[in-house]
Design an enzyme around this catalytic site. Structure first.
Site, short mmCIF file in Angstrom:
data_model
loop_
_atom_site.label_atom_id
_atom_site.label_comp_id
_atom_site.label_asym_id
_atom_site.label_seq_id
_atom_site.Cartn_x
_atom_site.Cartn_y
_atom_site.Cartn_z
CG PHE C 122 12.67 17.21 -23.22
CD1 PHE C 122 11.86 16.73 -22.21
CD2 PHE C 122 12.10 17.79 -24.34
CE1 PHE C 122 10.47 16.83 -22.30
CE2 PHE C 122 10.71 17.91 -24.44
CZ PHE C 122 9.89 17.43 -23.43
NE ARG C 267 29.03 -20.27 -6.53
CZ ARG C 267 29.95 -20.11 -5.60
NH1 ARG C 267 31.21 -20.00 -5.95
NH2 ARG C 267 29.62 -20.04 -4.33
CD GLN C 336 18.23 -13.73 -4.40
OE1 GLN C 336 18.38 -12.54 -4.16
NE2 GLN C 336 18.26 -14.65 -3.45
N GLY C 340 26.24 -13.87 -3.76
CA GLY C 340 27.21 -12.97 -3.14
C GLY C 340 27.99 -12.19 -4.19
CD GLU C 363 11.83 9.94 -22.02
OE1 GLU C 363 12.85 10.40 -22.52
OE2 GLU C 363 10.78 9.75 -22.66
N GLY C 364 8.09 10.08 -17.49
CA GLY C 364 6.75 9.73 -17.04
C GLY C 364 6.82 8.49 -16.18
#
Lengths: 259, 396, 382
Positions: C122, C267, C336, C340, C363-364
């Site tokens: 486009f 974790r 976040q 790390g 796209e705006g």
């Protein structure tokens, strides 16, 4: 060109784990999938059909739920799916399975080419392909990594060997078992999925294929399980800790014998 | 169908404990079977009150067992050499033959085989049947299959062992099939049952998660394939005597429309990882093809070879001949160092009998640590180069 | 949540998901690093019959609408927004032909897009015409049987990779908003060339280039619709395409959420998996709520547009703002949560955060979108 592809529905063995506490194989939550080697066989069959014109029939021996992989086969390009299923087939070893698939194949007509995956990832025997070729009295080659040419009633393939590969030429009709290197299977398409949804999967019983009772299922299996047990874990184990340097030093001390 | 006789069942739960598939549970004092049952029949034998039986398990007798005697080993011959697995088969074959008090024979086909037959006798064969001819030079499934079938029908051995190599896995199943007998693939243990002289064949199943012991009670021969590097090779004794029997196959068995046009040896990866004592192996944790440079350096320093897990081969970082595992090779080196390999059972079955296993992995819960003699937990990109240089240092 | 998809819609989702899992996810990091256009993956998408999903059956398409595109793009975006954008931009490029082209033009171009043989792009934006579309300076002058185009388009997605370009050019400078028309320019047309490939912060597998037209001559029949309707076609196109972009945000947000929850469960710090800590749990909860809300508004907007209901512009702008602002927030939160590790290229979330930014811009911009909504509110409450 009438092609038959043998497909097996198997548990995804990479997800099957032995539960160390109960010493049982946890099968809950383990997905049932199309045996990966058979997927490659199916892909090759569809490619051959696209190049040489013909039909691809997918055949499976299994419990009623195996219908799922046959539908999947249709979504990937098979023209038809056939399930041969009967309580009497339960407990079949590779001999009885080859016999049953052989009778089923005979009942479906004449095939120019039969493709199988090299082995099923649950049984790992790689015996049914050659066994089926024997039942149908067909020349066969295993571990095919490439179909090079087809024509004049012959097929030219590469058979993977331990030290390289052999180039083999054999007459049709023939049976091939294939390895994963042979192709990269396509993703399923929307049209394929829709076709699979509408497909009617033919179900054949032992009587339909005129299989003799003494050759099928447990009764038809020359091999028999004596016992099942869990492999013993290894005894000596040391897990190091500390900085990479520290761990490496500890290891090198112990591995002195090697250098 | 596994049938429970509730009258006989005492609800002791031995079957529930023993079942590796979790297919049997004791409910309200009686055993109940669920859909996980694979009809293996393990529980039937262990049930003291004999409350369990498998319906439809009656098999026809396919052979007159008394007519079959002797242990045979198929010795593979390719490109002018006897495959090393033949000597491993003779090793275990000798044990089985002695237990059965029968002769151990080797069977070998090829072109120019005759001169090499002596080494099979030195390694324990009492007899060697050899078929030598140009039609047998190249391996063809149908020809080798028909010739072996003929030999077996004529001489009726009770046991036939073959290597689970590309050749063995290819044509032995067809031979077993046409002889209407059983074949157990990839056996890791073979022994004779004292009570009835039956061959007990043990192999891994379900990706290696469990072991199954199999027998072939009603048909002959009892056939089994064994992976290279699983059994110990026989110690050769050059003074051993034995019989060499030239076998001439029928015309029919040698006739075939299958042609081998060419045999292409793999140029790239000439090292056979099964022949090497030290293997450094890389897996998914290497992150890319470049990771194998570290592996190669370590391998060079230790005088070993490079191997890989399926994940690394599938990712295209190294070629298939290096793959260790269920769908790759079985290795039994003195030292196996697994870098960035999780050690899922499909890999473990290919290397767990190595004498010393070292795991280098970020994750201490990775399955490889359960079978490793030594586990180093950390980043392999730090550890492997350190290890290489430390070894270099130690050498001086 | 259950959105009551039909069987066919379910199949679209499954097919797209398979491609994402098997083809996109394994390669996304590499394509991002190398700035490489995903040609092979787009071929896989077309082989799965997904390129024609929104094109009418008479041209070989599936006959689906905005909702089907939204379902598809959401799945592709879960894998990689750069790759999904390449698909979305092609759809965007072909919409003007679909909306305003005559039968001959549709017959000429649509079937090739369905089969994946050709892609589209486009061409509206210029150096001086970003948010202010009236700044377009590319001209088209009729010379006998040919239009002659002069001008440069900037930052065109799929520029240099596509074969079909739908370009906005000024045909009547005095007529202002009614002075623009849309044309089809094809790769290979005389006087049509490409500028250098841009080096971007994110969606790096998507190819962005200038389109340069210097006395670019195209046949008369390349005019799309009637002369002077250019901006109308643009507006209609954007109304339909915005939910697609919003859907990229939904897929991206979902992927970021998935990575975050998986990581938080694995974790271990202070003796527990970090998901056990309320601080993390609340972050994850807010992320999940926002993703689901975005999905709901995007799906609703898509249905609304397929029903050709009133207020298409307002609805499509609303969902674009919401879903893309959500994606930026959720991907940032994902980095976040992973701490790390989230900052390292080894883990997928930093790329997700880099990819999210453009969704608020192209796209705006979301500022323009808010203008649209604000102006509409003003009209409604007259």
């Amino acid at each position: 060109m009438n092609i038959l592809v043998c497909i097996k529905q198997v548990p995804d063995t990479k997800d099957v784990r032995l539960d160390p506490e109960t010493n049982t194989m946890a099968r809950e939550g383990v997905a049932s999938i199309m045996n990966p080697f058979d997927r490659h066989a199916l892909e090759e069959a569809v490619r051959i059909k696209e190049e040489h014109d013909g039909t691809v029939t997918a055949l499976s021996m299994g419990p009623p739920q195996a219908e799922e992989v046959l539908r999947e086969a249709v979504s990937f390009g098979a023209d038809e799916g056939v399930l041969v299923s009967d309580r009497a087939f339960a407990g079949a070893d590779t001999w009885a399975t080859s016999y049953t698939l052989g009778m089923a194949a005979r009942s479906l007509g004449e095939f120019d080419l039969i493709l199988c995956g090299k082995q099923a990832i649950d049984g790992d025997t790689a015996q049914v392909g050659p066994g089926l070729a024997c039942r149908l009295n067909m020349p066969y080659v295993t571990c095919v990594q490439k179909v090079s040419e087809m024509g004049g009633g012959f097929i030219l393939v590469e058979r993977m060997m331990d030290d390289g590969y052999d180039v083999v030429r054999l007459p049709l009709p023939a049976l091939l078992t294939v390895v994963k290197d042979i192709n990269e299977p396509r993703v399923s398409s929307l049209k394929g999925k829709m076709k699979a949804k509408k497909a009617v999967i033919k179900v054949l019983t032992a009587a339909d294929i005129e299989a003799e009772k003494q050759y099928i299922g447990l009764a038809g299996s020359p091999t028999q399980v004596v016992k099942i047990f869990t492999p013993k874990p290894r005894g000596d184990r040391t897990v190091f800790s500390g900085t990479p340097e520290e761990q490496v030093n500890q290891l090198v001390e112990r591995l002195n014998a090697y250098f | 169908m596994l049938i429970v006789d509730c009258e006989k069942c005492i609800g002791c739960g031995v079957c529930e404990e023993d079942c590796a598939f979790g297919a049997i549970t004791v409910e309200e004092g009686c055993a109940v079977v669920n859909e996980n049952c694979t009809l293996c029949g393990s529980c039937v034998d262990t049930c003291e009150p004999e409350a369990l039986r498998i319906e439809g398990a009656d098999r026809i007798v396919r052979a007159d067992l008394d007519e079959w005697s002797g242990v045979w080993v198929f010795a593979e011959f390719r490109h002018g050499n006897i495959a090393p697995v033949a000597y491993e088969l003779l090793g275990i074959g000798r044990q089985l033959a002695d237990q059965r008090d029968v002769p151990l024979s080797a069977v070998i086909f090829g072109a120019g085989v005759e001169e090499q037959v002596g080494s099979l006798i030195a390694s324990g064969a009492d007899k060697v049947y050899f078929a030598d001819g140009p039609e047998l030079e190249q391996f063809r499934e149908d020809v080798y299959g028909h010739v072996l079938e003929e030999l077996i029908r004529e001489f009726k051995p009770e046991v036939v062992l073959a290597g689970a190599t590309a050749i063995g896995r290819s044509f032995i199943p067809q031979v077993a099939n046409v002889l209407n007998t059983g074949l157990t693939a990839d056996c890791t243990q073979l022994s004779i049952r004292r009570e009835d002289g039956m061959l007990l064949q043990t192999r891994p199943a379900f990706g290696g998660n469990i072991m199954a012991t199999i027998e072939c009670p009603h048909s002959r021969p009892q056939m089994a394939t064994v992976r290279p590097k699983v059994m110990k090779p026989a110690q050769p004794d050059p003074d051993r005597q034995g019989e060499m029997i030239r076998y001439v196959p029928s015309e029919q068995s040698l006739t075939s429309k299958v042609e081998v046009l060419e045999s292409v040896r793999s140029e790239l990866d000439n090292v056979n990882i099964q022949e090497v004592e030290i293997l450094i192996s890389g897996g998914r944790g290497l992150d890319s093809e470049k990771g194998f440079e570290l592996i190669r350096e370590l391998a060079d320093e230790l005088g070993g070879a490079v191997a890989a897990s399926r994940a690394a081969v599938d990712a295209g970082w190294i070629s298939y001949p290096h793959q260790v595992g269920q769908t790759g090779k079985t290795v039994c080196p003195k030292l196996y160092i697994a870098c960035g390999i999780s050690g899922a059972i499909q890999h473990a079955v290919g290397m767990q009998s190595a004498k010393t296993i070292v795991a280098i992995n970020k994750d201490e819960n990775a399955p490889i640590c359960d079978i490793a003699t030594y586990s180093l937990i950390g980043d392999l990109f730090d550890i492997v180069p350190l290890l290489t240089s430390k070894i270099r240092e130690s050498r001086g | 949540m259950d959105y009551f998809l039909s069987e066919e819609q379910q199949m679209i989702v499954e097919t797209a998901r398979e491609i994402t899992n098997e083809k996109i996810i394994p390669r996304r990091a590499e394509l991002d690093e190398k700035n490489e256009f995903p040609a092979a993956i787009l071929q896989d998408i077309s082989k799965a019959d997904l390129f024609g999903i929104f094109l009418p059956e008479e041209y070989g398409g599936f006959g689906g609408g905005c909702f089907e595109i939204v379902l598809l793009l959401e799945q592709l975006a879960r894998g990689c927004v750069g790759i999904a954008t390449s698909y979305a931009a092609s759809a965007l490029g072909i919409f003007p032909i679909l909306i305003a082209g005559n039968d001959e033009m549709k017959q000429k171009y649509l079937p090739a897009v369905v089969t994946g043989e050709k892609w589209a792009a486009f061409g509206l934006t210029e150096a001086n015409a970003g948010s202010d579309a009236s700044g377009v300076r590319t001209t088209a002058v009729l010379d006998g049987d040919e239009w002659v185009l002069n001008g440069t388009k900037q930052w065109i997605t799929n520029g240099g990779e596509s074969q079909i370009y739908t370009i906005v050019a000024i045909t009547d400078p005095e007529k202002g908003a009614r002075g623009a028309s849309m044309f089809v320019v094809e790769d290979g047309d005389p006087g049509f060339s490409y500028g250098k490939k841009e080096d971007k912060m994110g969606i790096r597998s998507s190819a962005t280039r200038e389109l340069i037209m210097r006395d670019c001559r195209i046949p008369k029949d390349r005019l799309i619709g009637r002369q002077g309707t250019g901006f109308i076609t643009v507006m209609k196109t954007l109304d339909v395409s915005r939910p697609g972009i919003a859907s990229l945000g939904v897929g991206l947000g979902q992927a970021a959420l998935d990575e975050s929850v998986t990581y938080a469960k694995q974790r271990v710090q202070f003796g527990k998996p970090i998901i056990a800590f309320q601080a993390i749990q609340h972050m994850l909860a807010d992320m999940a709520i926002q993703v689901e809300a975005a999905r709901a508004i995007v799906y609703a907007a898509a249905h609304h547009i397929d029903a050709h209901s009133k207020d298409m512009s307002k609805v499509s702008s609303m969902c674009k703002v919401f879903a893309t602002d959500m994606a930026m927030k959720v991907t940032t939160d994902a980095v976040q949560v992973l701490g790390g590790y989230g900052y390292m290229k080894e883990y997928p979330v930093e790329k997700m955060m880099r990819d999210a930014k453009i969704l608020q811009i192209y796209e705006g911009t979301n500022q323009i979108q808010r203008n649209v909504v604000g102006q509409q509110l003003n009209k409604e409450y007259a």
